[in-house]
Design a protein around this motif. Structure first.
Motif, PDB file in Angstrom:
ATOM      1  N   GLN A 238      -2.072   0.405  10.434  1.00  0.00           N
ATOM      2  CA  GLN A 238      -3.371   0.996  10.776  1.00  0.00           C
ATOM      3  C   GLN A 238      -4.400  -0.121  10.865  1.00  0.00           C
ATOM      4  N   LEU A 239      -4.609  -0.644  12.057  1.00  0.00           N
ATOM      5  CA  LEU A 239      -5.529  -1.766  12.237  1.00  0.00           C
ATOM      6  C   LEU A 239      -6.912  -1.332  12.702  1.00  0.00           C
ATOM      7  N   MET A 240      -7.073  -0.052  12.996  1.00  0.00           N
ATOM      8  CA  MET A 240      -8.366   0.527  13.356  1.00  0.00           C
ATOM      9  C   MET A 240      -8.566   1.784  12.532  1.00  0.00           C
ATOM     10  N   GLU A 241      -9.810   2.204  12.394  1.00  0.00           N
ATOM     11  CA  GLU A 241     -10.108   3.347  11.542  1.00  0.00           C
ATOM     12  C   GLU A 241      -9.612   4.657  12.128  1.00  0.00           C
ATOM     13  N   LYS A 242      -9.782   4.851  13.445  1.00  0.00           N
ATOM     14  CA  LYS A 242      -9.399   6.104  14.092  1.00  0.00           C
ATOM     15  C   LYS A 242      -8.009   5.969  14.710  1.00  0.00           C
ATOM     16  N   PRO A 243      -7.153   6.996  14.578  1.00  0.00           N
ATOM     17  CA  PRO A 243      -5.792   6.929  15.124  1.00  0.00           C
ATOM     18  C   PRO A 243      -5.759   6.619  16.620  1.00  0.00           C
ATOM     19  N   ALA A 244      -6.644   7.219  17.398  1.00  0.00           N
ATOM     20  CA  ALA A 244      -6.657   6.980  18.846  1.00  0.00           C
ATOM     21  C   ALA A 244      -7.005   5.525  19.155  1.00  0.00           C
ATOM     22  N   ASP A 245      -7.968   4.985  18.416  1.00  0.00           N
ATOM     23  CA  ASP A 245      -8.350   3.583  18.621  1.00  0.00           C
ATOM     24  C   ASP A 245      -7.220   2.649  18.208  1.00  0.00           C
ATOM     25  N   ASN A 246      -6.490   3.043  17.170  1.00  0.00           N
ATOM     26  CA  ASN A 246      -5.385   2.201  16.708  1.00  0.00           C
ATOM     27  C   ASN A 246      -4.276   2.125  17.759  1.00  0.00           C
ATOM     28  N   LEU A 247      -3.942   3.264  18.363  1.00  0.00           N
ATOM     29  CA  LEU A 247      -2.929   3.276  19.419  1.00  0.00           C
ATOM     30  C   LEU A 247      -3.371   2.448  20.620  1.00  0.00           C
ATOM     31  N   GLN A 248      -4.632   2.570  20.984  1.00  0.00           N
ATOM     32  CA  GLN A 248      -5.138   1.783  22.110  1.00  0.00           C
ATOM     33  C   GLN A 248      -5.075   0.293  21.808  1.00  0.00           C
TER      34      GLN A 248
ATOM     35  N   TYR B 275      -3.274  -6.786   9.222  1.00  0.00           N
ATOM     36  CA  TYR B 275      -1.871  -6.369   9.213  1.00  0.00           C
ATOM     37  C   TYR B 275      -1.140  -6.956   8.013  1.00  0.00           C
ATOM     38  N   TRP B 276      -1.289  -8.264   7.794  1.00  0.00           N
ATOM     39  CA  TRP B 276      -0.532  -8.910   6.733  1.00  0.00           C
ATOM     40  C   TRP B 276      -1.011  -8.506   5.345  1.00  0.00           C
ATOM     41  N   ILE B 277      -2.316  -8.345   5.175  1.00  0.00           N
ATOM     42  CA  ILE B 277      -2.833  -7.915   3.871  1.00  0.00           C
ATOM     43  C   ILE B 277      -2.314  -6.517   3.537  1.00  0.00           C
TER      44      ILE B 277
ATOM     45  N   ARG C 142       0.200  -5.511   0.472  1.00  0.00           N
ATOM     46  CA  ARG C 142      -0.216  -4.516  -0.521  1.00  0.00           C
ATOM     47  C   ARG C 142       0.795  -3.379  -0.605  1.00  0.00           C
ATOM     48  N   TYR C 143       1.272  -2.938   0.547  1.00  0.00           N
ATOM     49  CA  TYR C 143       2.239  -1.843   0.568  1.00  0.00           C
ATOM     50  C   TYR C 143       3.528  -2.242  -0.144  1.00  0.00           C
ATOM     51  N   LEU C 144       4.014  -3.445   0.123  1.00  0.00           N
ATOM     52  CA  LEU C 144       5.262  -3.889  -0.486  1.00  0.00           C
ATOM     53  C   LEU C 144       5.117  -4.163  -1.975  1.00  0.00           C
ATOM     54  N   SER C 145       3.959  -4.581  -2.401  1.00  0.00           N
ATOM     55  CA  SER C 145       3.777  -4.925  -3.814  1.00  0.00           C
ATOM     56  C   SER C 145       3.822  -3.705  -4.709  1.00  0.00           C
ATOM     57  N   ARG C 146       3.537  -2.512  -4.162  1.00  0.00           N
ATOM     58  CA  ARG C 146       3.552  -1.310  -4.990  1.00  0.00           C
ATOM     59  C   ARG C 146       4.946  -1.038  -5.547  1.00  0.00           C
ATOM     60  N   SER C 147       5.979  -1.403  -4.809  1.00  0.00           N
ATOM     61  CA  SER C 147       7.349  -1.146  -5.237  1.00  0.00           C
ATOM     62  C   SER C 147       7.628  -1.783  -6.588  1.00  0.00           C
ATOM     63  N   LYS C 148       7.248  -3.047  -6.712  1.00  0.00           N
ATOM     64  CA  LYS C 148       7.532  -3.755  -7.955  1.00  0.00           C
ATOM     65  C   LYS C 148       6.717  -3.181  -9.106  1.00  0.00           C
ATOM     66  N   LEU C 149       5.453  -2.870  -8.844  1.00  0.00           N
ATOM     67  CA  LEU C 149       4.604  -2.344  -9.913  1.00  0.00           C
ATOM     68  C   LEU C 149       5.129  -1.011 -10.415  1.00  0.00           C
ATOM     69  N   LEU C 150       5.601  -0.172  -9.487  1.00  0.00           N
ATOM     70  CA  LEU C 150       6.173   1.104  -9.901  1.00  0.00           C
ATOM     71  C   LEU C 150       7.492   0.903 -10.625  1.00  0.00           C
ATOM     72  N   GLY C 151       8.257  -0.110 -10.171  1.00  0.00           N
ATOM     73  CA  GLY C 151       9.547  -0.365 -10.783  1.00  0.00           C
ATOM     74  C   GLY C 151       9.412  -0.744 -12.248  1.00  0.00           C
ATOM     75  N   GLU C 152       8.318  -1.406 -12.582  1.00  0.00           N
ATOM     76  CA  GLU C 152       8.114  -1.796 -13.971  1.00  0.00           C
ATOM     77  C   GLU C 152       7.954  -0.568 -14.860  1.00  0.00           C
ATOM     78  N   GLU C 153       7.425   0.510 -14.284  1.00  0.00           N
ATOM     79  CA  GLU C 153       7.190   1.712 -15.064  1.00  0.00           C
ATOM     80  C   GLU C 153       8.307   2.737 -14.893  1.00  0.00           C
ATOM     81  N   GLU C 154       9.279   2.425 -14.031  1.00  0.00           N
ATOM     82  CA  GLU C 154      10.349   3.359 -13.732  1.00  0.00           C
ATOM     83  C   GLU C 154       9.766   4.723 -13.383  1.00  0.00           C
TER      84      GLU C 154
END
Length: 229
Positions: free
Chosen positions: A100-110, A185-187, A191-203
């Motif tokens: 999601q690189l734009m706020e509105k879905p239509a703008d993001n697709l464009q 995009y990279w940030i 962030r999305y990938l880092s959630r996996s590890k944080l959740l894994g610590e708490e099982e």
């Protein structure tokens, strides 16, 4: 690069580019696999013209690729010179937070279809493994399985997540726009990938929605994923 398992496990996300596997020992490669599968870390794999992923065919991290290395082919020079394409978001990609690189879905697709600088180089990936989610694909070319060639994929592997790039040219998204889209995009991906590890610590359990904002009266889809088998 962290050579010990404990040192590597302190990180949240690992980005592995076109690295010569000869620079990494067998134990380091095994640690990378366990970083994802056991520790719940996030991994980004970026294909490259020299080593990734072909040189990793028999390595411990080969199971983390979205397909068998034998089903991944690098393009020839003439093909790259003639090629120019923009990744096309799949329905899963449209709802992916990282894309999601734009706020509105239509703008993001464009943006994805018309604005982002086109790419030229990518590996051809066919016969995806079961459970691999294609987030972005080539708008025209198809693989040996007659499916659109994937450019960005996501898969769950053990407790972690793996994002695979069939291209190493996301830097082109900085053309005439600086870091507006490239950095976002990279940030968001990290962030999305880092959630996996944080959740894994708490099982615990991961609860996500398909968008960040909703209008009154719209249906909200919740997805729960338990990290414990």
């Amino acid at each position: 690069f962290p050579v010990s398992r404990d040192e590597l496990f302190k990180y949240d996300v690992l980005i592995l580019g076109d690295v010569n596997p000869a620079l990494l020992t067998q134990s380091v490669l095994e640690n990378i696999y366990e970083f994802v599968n056991v520790r719940g870390g996030g991994l980004v794999i970026m294909s490259g013209p020299k080593y990734m992923p072909q040189a990793y065919r028999d390595s411990p991290i080969a199971p983390l690729f979205p397909a068998s290395v034998d089903a991944i082919a690098a393009p020839d020079a003439d093909e790259v010179l003639k090629a120019q394409f923009r990744p096309r978001l799949t329905p899963l990609g449209v709802n992916s937070p990282a894309l999601q690189l734009m706020e509105k879905p239509a703008d993001n697709l464009q943006l994805w279809n018309e604005t982002l600088a086109p790419l030229r180089w990518m590996v051809r990936v066919s016969d995806l493994r079961p459970g691999v989610r294609v987030l972005a694909e080539h708008p025209e070319l198809r693989g040996l399985d007659n499916q659109p060639l994937p450019i960005i994929t996501l898969q769950f592997h053990g407790a972690g997540k793996v994002v695979f790039h069939a291209t190493d040219e996301t830097y082109r998204w900085r053309f005439r726009s600086g870091d507006i889209y490239f950095a976002r995009y990279w940030i968001q991906t990290i962030r999305y990938l880092s959630r996996s590890k944080l959740l894994g610590e708490e099982e615990g359990v991961e609860l996500t929605v398909d968008r960040e904002e909703y209008q009154q009266g719209e249906a909200i889809r919740l997805r729960a994923r338990f990290l414990d088998d």
